[in-house]
Design an enzyme around this catalytic site. Sequence first.
Site, short mmCIF file in Angstrom:
data_model
loop_
_atom_site.label_atom_id
_atom_site.label_comp_id
_atom_site.label_asym_id
_atom_site.label_seq_id
_atom_site.Cartn_x
_atom_site.Cartn_y
_atom_site.Cartn_z
N GLY A 10 -24.23 37.75 98.42
CA GLY A 10 -24.35 36.55 99.25
C GLY A 10 -23.61 35.37 98.65
N ALA A 11 -22.38 35.60 98.20
CA ALA A 11 -21.63 34.54 97.51
C ALA A 11 -20.66 33.81 98.43
CB ALA A 11 -20.88 35.12 96.30
N SER A 12 -20.72 34.10 99.73
CA SER A 12 -19.80 33.44 100.66
C SER A 12 -20.19 32.00 100.95
CB SER A 12 -19.73 34.23 101.98
OG SER A 12 -21.03 34.58 102.42
N ASP A 61 -23.73 45.01 103.33
CA ASP A 61 -25.11 44.62 103.67
C ASP A 61 -26.02 45.19 102.59
OD1 ASP A 61 -27.68 44.38 104.66
OD2 ASP A 61 -27.13 44.92 106.72
N VAL A 62 -26.68 44.33 101.83
CA VAL A 62 -27.50 44.83 100.72
C VAL A 62 -28.68 45.68 101.20
CG1 VAL A 62 -26.89 42.97 99.12
CG2 VAL A 62 -28.91 42.71 100.59
N SER A 148 -37.73 32.02 94.72
CA SER A 148 -37.98 30.77 95.44
C SER A 148 -39.33 30.22 95.01
CB SER A 148 -38.00 31.04 96.95
OG SER A 148 -38.51 29.91 97.64
N TYR A 161 -41.57 35.77 104.30
CA TYR A 161 -40.65 35.24 103.27
C TYR A 161 -41.38 35.05 101.93
CZ TYR A 161 -37.00 32.25 101.22
OH TYR A 161 -36.02 31.71 100.40
N LYS A 165 -40.58 37.15 98.33
CA LYS A 165 -40.20 36.43 97.12
C LYS A 165 -41.20 36.71 95.99
CE LYS A 165 -36.34 34.58 98.46
NZ LYS A 165 -35.06 35.03 97.87
P1 NAP Z 1 -27.43 30.76 103.00
O1 NAP Z 1 -26.72 29.47 102.83
O2 NAP Z 1 -28.02 31.10 104.33
O3 NAP Z 1 -26.44 31.94 102.54
C1 NAP Z 1 -26.90 33.27 102.59
C2 NAP Z 1 -25.90 34.17 101.91
O4 NAP Z 1 -26.43 35.51 101.89
C3 NAP Z 1 -24.57 34.24 102.65
O5 NAP Z 1 -23.56 34.43 101.69
C4 NAP Z 1 -24.73 35.50 103.51
O6 NAP Z 1 -23.49 36.14 103.84
C5 NAP Z 1 -25.53 36.38 102.55
N1 NAP Z 1 -26.28 37.45 103.21
C6 NAP Z 1 -27.20 37.33 104.20
N2 NAP Z 1 -27.66 38.55 104.54
C7 NAP Z 1 -27.03 39.44 103.75
C8 NAP Z 1 -27.07 40.85 103.63
N3 NAP Z 1 -27.88 41.59 104.40
N4 NAP Z 1 -26.26 41.45 102.72
C9 NAP Z 1 -25.43 40.72 101.94
N5 NAP Z 1 -25.35 39.37 102.01
C10 NAP Z 1 -26.14 38.75 102.91
O7 NAP Z 1 -28.65 30.89 101.96
P2 NAP Z 1 -28.94 30.10 100.60
O8 NAP Z 1 -29.76 28.92 100.91
O9 NAP Z 1 -27.69 29.95 99.82
O10 NAP Z 1 -29.92 31.15 99.89
C11 NAP Z 1 -29.47 32.06 98.91
C12 NAP Z 1 -30.69 32.66 98.23
O11 NAP Z 1 -31.47 31.63 97.64
C13 NAP Z 1 -31.63 33.41 99.18
O12 NAP Z 1 -32.16 34.54 98.52
C14 NAP Z 1 -32.73 32.40 99.45
O13 NAP Z 1 -33.93 33.02 99.81
C15 NAP Z 1 -32.80 31.71 98.12
N6 NAP Z 1 -33.38 30.37 98.14
C16 NAP Z 1 -32.83 29.37 98.91
C17 NAP Z 1 -33.42 28.10 98.86
C18 NAP Z 1 -32.88 26.95 99.64
O14 NAP Z 1 -33.55 25.90 99.68
N7 NAP Z 1 -31.71 27.03 100.23
C19 NAP Z 1 -34.53 27.88 98.06
C20 NAP Z 1 -35.06 28.91 97.30
C21 NAP Z 1 -34.47 30.15 97.34
P3 NAP Z 1 -22.64 35.69 105.19
O15 NAP Z 1 -22.00 34.38 104.84
O16 NAP Z 1 -21.67 36.80 105.36
O17 NAP Z 1 -23.65 35.56 106.29
#
Ligand code: NAP
Length: 258
Positions: A10-12, A61-62, A148, A161, A165
């Site tokens: 998910g590094a995009s 897709d993981v 999280s 969710y 986590k």
């Molecule tokens: P985000 O902006 O929605 O980005 C999600 C990333 O995951 C994107 O790169 C997406 O790829 C990829 N992804 C989604 N489904 C996938 C799959 N089935 N296989 C492979 N890649 C997949 O999310 P984020 O906020 O950066 O969150 C990243 C992580 O941090 C998550 O685990 C989330 O639960 C955790 N987190 C986030 C927050 C927050 O406040 N944002 C807080 C705590 C924890 P595409 O671009 O191709 O869709």
Amino acid sequence: MATKTALVTGASRGIGRGIALELARMGGRIAINYAGNAAAAAETLAQVRAVGGDGFTVQGDVAVAADRERLVRESVAQFGRIDLLVNNAGVAPAVRADLLEAGEESFDRLFAINLKGPFFLSQAVARQMIGQAPDGEGFRGRIVNITSISAYTASINRGDYCMVKAGLAMMTKLFADRLGQDGINVYEIRPGVIATDMTAGVKEKYDRLILEQGITPIRRWGQPSDVGRAVRAILEDRFPFSTGAVFDVDGGFHLHRL
Ligand code: NAP
């Protein structure tokens, strides 16, 4: 320090991109995984190169076994070894539903992507790492799980969710215990509220909680680079005698305050 290699799921976008960029700043080579957004992944790669790193993008897709296997195979084909796996890819529920209304579809989706995927990817990467020669610091590899504050904070409108986590937090302990003898340290990073696409839809709510009500002692939104810098410290071997450790990257959210 020798060039380090990492597979970041998910590094995009969002936190995953922030992690990739911080690893790139130490000259790292990164397998930039994404699910469907190839353009965003290509942008991450361009930014990685601009700050001194390199790597490649890889769709997968993981939640899908064949995709996970391909992620590992392509990373090893490109880099020869994987020094670090970051289980970052994750999704929030499409709809926030009360515990008494929540459906099975969302439950299955979140468990598949946020917990089953990281578990079996860690298993596959750990097998690869065990076969690798130790690096300069004696490590065969490291694994970081991005959980999280939801691992311990009850939100009754997204119970699925929270449960995945919490499961990922336990998974960190399990792999840390199993892999310590193999020269592989495992860590959990627990982000608070971070400004990404995932939180864009609830921006006003969190603006109020953070900036007005002071829900966190550090009164600002977290940034993807905040998480990235913690991951970088791990790849720089700042914590060689720690495994199973939890890093709260949350502005102090986890403190009990009176
Ligand atoms: P985000 O902006 O929605 O980005 C999600 C990333 O995951 C994107 O790169 C997406 O790829 C990829 N992804 C989604 N489904 C996938 C799959 N089935 N296989 C492979 N890649 C997949 O999310 P984020 O906020 O950066 O969150 C990243 C992580 O941090 C998550 O685990 C989330 O639960 C955790 N987190 C986030 C927050 C927050 O406040 N944002 C807080 C705590 C924890 P595409 O671009 O191709 O869709």
